[in-house]
Design a protein around this motif. Structure first.
Motif, short mmCIF file in Angstrom:
data_model
loop_
_atom_site.label_atom_id
_atom_site.label_comp_id
_atom_site.label_asym_id
_atom_site.label_seq_id
_atom_site.Cartn_x
_atom_site.Cartn_y
_atom_site.Cartn_z
N ILE A 1 0.86 -1.18 0.00
CA ILE A 1 0.00 0.00 0.00
C ILE A 1 0.90 1.22 0.00
CG2 ILE A 1 -1.75 1.29 1.26
CD1 ILE A 1 -2.62 -1.33 2.55
N LYS A 2 0.70 2.12 -0.96
CA LYS A 2 1.47 3.36 -1.04
C LYS A 2 0.49 4.51 -0.83
CE LYS A 2 4.58 5.97 -3.96
NZ LYS A 2 5.23 6.07 -5.26
N PRO A 3 0.47 5.12 0.36
CA PRO A 3 -0.50 6.18 0.63
C PRO A 3 -0.18 7.46 -0.12
CG PRO A 3 0.97 5.89 2.49
CD PRO A 3 1.31 4.82 1.50
N LEU A 4 -1.21 8.24 -0.40
CA LEU A 4 -1.07 9.50 -1.11
C LEU A 4 -1.17 10.68 -0.14
CD1 LEU A 4 -3.42 8.69 -4.11
CD2 LEU A 4 -0.93 8.46 -4.00
N LEU A 5 -0.58 11.81 -0.50
CA LEU A 5 -0.65 13.07 0.23
C LEU A 5 -0.37 12.89 1.72
CD1 LEU A 5 -3.61 14.70 -1.69
CD2 LEU A 5 -1.16 15.15 -1.96
N ASP A 6 -1.33 13.25 2.58
CA ASP A 6 -1.10 13.22 4.02
C ASP A 6 -1.62 11.95 4.68
OD1 ASP A 6 -3.80 13.81 3.68
OD2 ASP A 6 -3.88 15.06 5.47
N LYS A 7 -1.77 10.88 3.93
CA LYS A 7 -2.29 9.63 4.47
C LYS A 7 -1.17 8.77 5.07
CE LYS A 7 -6.47 10.43 2.99
NZ LYS A 7 -6.36 11.76 2.43
N VAL A 8 -1.53 7.99 6.10
CA VAL A 8 -0.59 7.11 6.79
C VAL A 8 -1.26 5.74 6.93
CG1 VAL A 8 0.71 6.75 8.92
CG2 VAL A 8 0.35 9.07 8.08
N VAL A 9 -0.53 4.67 6.65
CA VAL A 9 -1.04 3.31 6.81
C VAL A 9 -0.58 2.79 8.16
CG1 VAL A 9 -1.09 0.98 5.89
CG2 VAL A 9 -0.98 2.91 4.32
N LEU A 10 -1.55 2.36 8.98
CA LEU A 10 -1.26 1.85 10.32
C LEU A 10 -1.66 0.39 10.43
CD1 LEU A 10 -2.83 4.75 12.45
CD2 LEU A 10 -0.43 4.49 11.75
N GLN A 11 -0.92 -0.33 11.25
CA GLN A 11 -1.32 -1.68 11.63
C GLN A 11 -1.60 -1.62 13.13
OE1 GLN A 11 1.41 -4.96 10.89
NE2 GLN A 11 -0.35 -6.14 10.23
N ILE B 1 3.15 1.72 9.01
CA ILE B 1 3.61 0.81 7.97
C ILE B 1 4.08 1.57 6.73
CG2 ILE B 1 2.92 -1.13 6.48
CD1 ILE B 1 3.08 -1.77 9.52
N ALA B 2 3.38 2.66 6.38
CA ALA B 2 3.73 3.46 5.21
C ALA B 2 3.25 4.89 5.43
CB ALA B 2 3.09 2.88 3.95
N VAL B 3 3.96 5.84 4.82
CA VAL B 3 3.65 7.26 4.98
C VAL B 3 3.61 7.92 3.61
CG1 VAL B 3 4.43 9.45 5.98
CG2 VAL B 3 4.80 7.31 7.23
N GLY B 4 2.58 8.74 3.38
CA GLY B 4 2.49 9.49 2.14
C GLY B 4 3.52 10.61 2.10
N PRO B 5 3.68 11.26 0.95
CA PRO B 5 4.72 12.28 0.79
C PRO B 5 4.37 13.65 1.36
CG PRO B 5 3.51 12.02 -1.25
CD PRO B 5 3.00 10.97 -0.30
N GLY B 6 3.12 13.86 1.79
CA GLY B 6 2.71 15.19 2.22
C GLY B 6 2.38 16.03 1.01
N LYS C 1 5.74 4.02 16.54
CA LYS C 1 4.57 3.53 17.27
C LYS C 1 3.78 4.77 17.64
CE LYS C 1 3.10 0.38 20.85
NZ LYS C 1 2.59 -0.71 20.07
N VAL C 2 2.49 4.78 17.31
CA VAL C 2 1.68 5.98 17.48
C VAL C 2 0.36 5.66 18.21
CG1 VAL C 2 2.62 7.09 15.41
CG2 VAL C 2 0.56 5.70 15.22
N ILE C 3 -0.27 6.74 18.66
CA ILE C 3 -1.62 6.66 19.21
C ILE C 3 -2.52 7.40 18.22
CG2 ILE C 3 -3.16 7.27 21.10
CD1 ILE C 3 -0.66 7.32 22.91
N ALA C 4 -3.53 6.72 17.72
CA ALA C 4 -4.44 7.30 16.73
C ALA C 4 -5.82 7.50 17.34
CB ALA C 4 -4.54 6.39 15.51
N SER C 5 -6.59 8.40 16.76
CA SER C 5 -7.97 8.60 17.18
C SER C 5 -8.70 7.26 17.11
CB SER C 5 -8.67 9.62 16.29
OG SER C 5 -8.09 10.88 16.45
N ARG D 1 -5.52 10.03 8.06
CA ARG D 1 -4.79 11.26 7.77
C ARG D 1 -3.79 11.47 8.90
NH1 ARG D 1 -8.81 15.76 5.27
NH2 ARG D 1 -7.08 16.01 3.85
N GLN D 2 -2.70 12.13 8.61
CA GLN D 2 -1.72 12.39 9.66
C GLN D 2 -2.36 13.15 10.83
OE1 GLN D 2 2.77 13.59 9.64
NE2 GLN D 2 1.56 15.40 9.17
#
Length: 94
Positions: free
Chosen positions: A3-13, A41-46, A63-67, A85-86
């Motif tokens: 998965i390659k996220p676009l813009l400000d998207k972030v892929v989390l597991q 897991i993956a981060v978009g380019p912004g 390692k993050v805390i997400a909504s 989104r980030q």
């Protein structure tokens, strides 16, 4: 497949949901809360999002805390991921 996220998207597991309470009561799947801790897991380019420049502050491996109820859940190659989104990431855990 990746998965390659676009813009400000972030892929989390997401981390696994707790199956028992601290006192040992086993929770049904419906009673389990969606976990908030996750691995990036993956981060978009912004870039430009809604007319504003977005700089990416998270990186793969953080390692993050997400909504709790943010993002879109996807399943790929038998693995569950959430794309957010980030701005839906509340903190980086160090």
């Amino acid at each position: 497949m990746t998965i390659k996220p676009l813009l400000d998207k972030v892929v989390l597991q997401l981390d696994e949901a707790e199956e028992t309470t601290a006192s040992g009561i086993v929770l049904s799947t419906a009673a389990q809360e969606k976990p908030q801790f996750a691995n990036v897991i993956a981060v978009g380019p912004g870039g430009m999002v809604d007319g504003n420049e977005v700089k990416m502050y998270v990186k793969v491996g953080d390692k993050v805390i997400a909504s709790k109820y943010a993002g879109t859940d996807v399943k790929l190659d038998g693995e569950d991921y959430t794309i957010v989104r980030q701005s839906d990431i509340l903190a980086i855990v160090e």
